[in-house]
Design a protein around this motif. Sequence first.
Motif, mmCIF file in Angstrom:
data_model
loop_
_atom_site.group_PDB
_atom_site.id
_atom_site.type_symbol
_atom_site.label_atom_id
_atom_site.label_comp_id
_atom_site.label_asym_id
_atom_site.label_seq_id
_atom_site.Cartn_x
_atom_site.Cartn_y
_atom_site.Cartn_z
ATOM 1 N N THR A 221 -31.152 48.137 -50.216
ATOM 2 C CA THR A 221 -29.968 48.605 -50.955
ATOM 3 C C THR A 221 -28.742 48.693 -50.044
ATOM 4 O OG1 THR A 221 -29.209 50.397 -52.388
ATOM 5 C CG2 THR A 221 -30.469 51.068 -50.476
ATOM 6 N N ASP A 222 -27.560 48.866 -50.630
ATOM 7 C CA ASP A 222 -26.347 49.063 -49.827
ATOM 8 C C ASP A 222 -26.399 50.412 -49.123
ATOM 9 O OD1 ASP A 222 -25.350 46.673 -50.648
ATOM 10 O OD2 ASP A 222 -23.939 47.505 -52.109
ATOM 11 N N LEU A 223 -25.965 50.428 -47.864
ATOM 12 C CA LEU A 223 -25.919 51.676 -47.097
ATOM 13 C C LEU A 223 -24.495 51.880 -46.574
ATOM 14 C CD1 LEU A 223 -29.190 51.242 -44.975
ATOM 15 C CD2 LEU A 223 -28.879 52.711 -46.982
ATOM 16 N N SER A 224 -24.030 53.120 -46.634
ATOM 17 C CA SER A 224 -22.683 53.430 -46.145
ATOM 18 C C SER A 224 -22.780 54.036 -44.742
ATOM 19 C CB SER A 224 -22.011 54.433 -47.087
ATOM 20 O OG SER A 224 -22.710 55.665 -47.027
ATOM 21 N N TYR A 225 -21.623 54.202 -44.118
ATOM 22 C CA TYR A 225 -21.566 54.851 -42.803
ATOM 23 C C TYR A 225 -22.077 56.290 -42.925
ATOM 24 C CZ TYR A 225 -19.521 56.386 -38.341
ATOM 25 O OH TYR A 225 -19.327 56.886 -37.071
ATOM 26 N N GLU A 226 -21.760 56.936 -44.046
ATOM 27 C CA GLU A 226 -22.203 58.325 -44.262
ATOM 28 C C GLU A 226 -23.730 58.373 -44.355
ATOM 29 O OE1 GLU A 226 -19.575 56.921 -45.902
ATOM 30 O OE2 GLU A 226 -18.199 58.040 -44.589
ATOM 31 N N ASN A 227 -24.317 57.393 -45.067
ATOM 32 C CA ASN A 227 -25.787 57.327 -45.155
ATOM 33 C C ASN A 227 -26.400 57.285 -43.751
ATOM 34 O OD1 ASN A 227 -25.664 55.025 -47.961
ATOM 35 N ND2 ASN A 227 -25.879 57.251 -48.000
ATOM 36 N N LEU A 228 -25.732 56.524 -42.889
ATOM 37 C CA LEU A 228 -26.227 56.363 -41.520
ATOM 38 C C LEU A 228 -26.165 57.703 -40.777
ATOM 39 C CD1 LEU A 228 -27.025 53.899 -39.747
ATOM 40 C CD2 LEU A 228 -24.645 53.771 -39.027
ATOM 41 N N LEU A 229 -25.021 58.381 -40.916
ATOM 42 C CA LEU A 229 -24.844 59.648 -40.189
ATOM 43 C C LEU A 229 -25.756 60.749 -40.727
ATOM 44 C CD1 LEU A 229 -20.987 59.896 -39.607
ATOM 45 C CD2 LEU A 229 -22.744 59.015 -38.071
ATOM 46 N N GLU A 230 -26.083 60.649 -42.025
ATOM 47 C CA GLU A 230 -26.910 61.704 -42.636
ATOM 48 C C GLU A 230 -28.402 61.374 -42.592
ATOM 49 O OE1 GLU A 230 -25.129 61.900 -46.488
ATOM 50 O OE2 GLU A 230 -23.273 62.766 -45.688
ATOM 51 N N ALA A 231 -28.752 60.232 -42.006
ATOM 52 C CA ALA A 231 -30.160 59.806 -42.014
ATOM 53 C C ALA A 231 -31.030 60.715 -41.144
ATOM 54 C CB ALA A 231 -30.251 58.366 -41.503
ATOM 55 N N ASP A 232 -32.314 60.827 -41.520
ATOM 56 C CA ASP A 232 -33.273 61.547 -40.673
ATOM 57 C C ASP A 232 -33.651 60.683 -39.472
ATOM 58 O OD1 ASP A 232 -33.303 63.565 -42.595
ATOM 59 O OD2 ASP A 232 -34.885 62.565 -43.747
ATOM 60 N N GLU A 233 -33.740 59.355 -39.737
ATOM 61 C CA GLU A 233 -34.064 58.408 -38.665
ATOM 62 C C GLU A 233 -33.231 57.139 -38.876
ATOM 63 O OE1 GLU A 233 -38.241 57.516 -38.056
ATOM 64 O OE2 GLU A 233 -38.849 59.401 -39.004
ATOM 65 N N VAL A 234 -32.901 56.472 -37.790
ATOM 66 C CA VAL A 234 -32.266 55.153 -37.844
ATOM 67 C C VAL A 234 -33.056 54.257 -36.903
ATOM 68 C CG1 VAL A 234 -30.160 53.825 -37.391
ATOM 69 C CG2 VAL A 234 -29.967 56.147 -38.306
ATOM 70 N N TRP A 235 -33.322 53.010 -37.350
ATOM 71 C CA TRP A 235 -34.027 52.053 -36.485
ATOM 72 C C TRP A 235 -33.258 50.742 -36.494
ATOM 73 C CZ3 TRP A 235 -39.109 51.592 -39.829
ATOM 74 C CH2 TRP A 235 -39.668 52.848 -40.035
ATOM 75 N N ILE A 236 -33.484 49.945 -35.475
ATOM 76 C CA ILE A 236 -33.103 48.535 -35.543
ATOM 77 C C ILE A 236 -34.369 47.710 -35.350
ATOM 78 C CG2 ILE A 236 -30.705 48.832 -34.791
ATOM 79 C CD1 ILE A 236 -31.806 47.626 -32.027
#
Length: 287
Positions: free
Chosen positions: A226-241
């Motif tokens: 799905t589409d993700l915003s910058y806010e989604n990124l900042l509010e995430a519990d985890e971020v991966w690449i």
Amino acid sequence: MSSDIVYLDGAFIAAQDAKVSVFDRGFLFGDSVYEVIPFYRGVAFGLEPHLKRLEHSLAALRIPLSTDLPVVLNELVARNGGGNLSVYLQVTRGDAGRRTPVYDASMQPTVFACCNPIRDIYADGPDGVSGIAVIVTADLRWHRCDIKANGLLPNILVLQQAREAGAAEALMIRDGVMTEGGSSNLFIVKSGVLYTPKLGSEILGGTTRGLVLELAREAGIPYQETDLSYENLLEADEVWISSSTRAVVPVLSVDGKTVGDGEKGPLWRRMFELFSQFHHRLMTGEE
Ligand code: PLP
């Protein structure tokens, strides 16, 4: 072990003897596509999805190719000692003998491949993987990012920007929507659900991204493309690449802001474990 034998247009030769024409369209126009494929102890990791994506890239550029790539790449790896290597494969439209933007459909492509030593990322388990810092920056690329083309100037510029900011990757954003990293795909975790940008012409269909989703499906981990915003990124519990030579890497800060609790997350640990098991099955032939 040496990594000095390269493949060029039908021959396995020493790297210093490999020469490409100055009129090769890969050199003049970036009229070429590529793949990077990891091999562990001489065994390819995900050869099929890489070759499928190459086929997609070649078809988009209408470059015909008849080389038996599995045979060539396995032979190249064997000739370089068969260890932990990534194979760089580049196919250009070929040498036209002069500089002219339009091309003749009957041109012979140039096929080049070489090896680079890589670390076995599975060797030391999840504790051997370092979390990284990333920055977010504008996505200045063209609108056919699904083609793995060699015109990588926008990627190089953002990766350099990341490095100068003390970060290991630059995540890109276009029209308020997160796309991907300069050389990786993006995942976030929120409330136990895994999210990743959907496929399309704005991102590369990463082979590792595909494996993450396949393993998530098999393990019953809920996910959404799905589409993700910058806010989604900042509010995430985890971020991966994710990328072929790095598998899945936890992101611990975005633009200097801590992700979650600043530690490698539990779902990342689970996914790394699933990758390790997949790798083990591949290496041992066990089901
Ligand atoms: N996105 C971009 C722009 C890339 O350059 C890469 C890999 O180099 C990826 C995603 C990840 O693709 P893969 O998982 O097939 O390595």
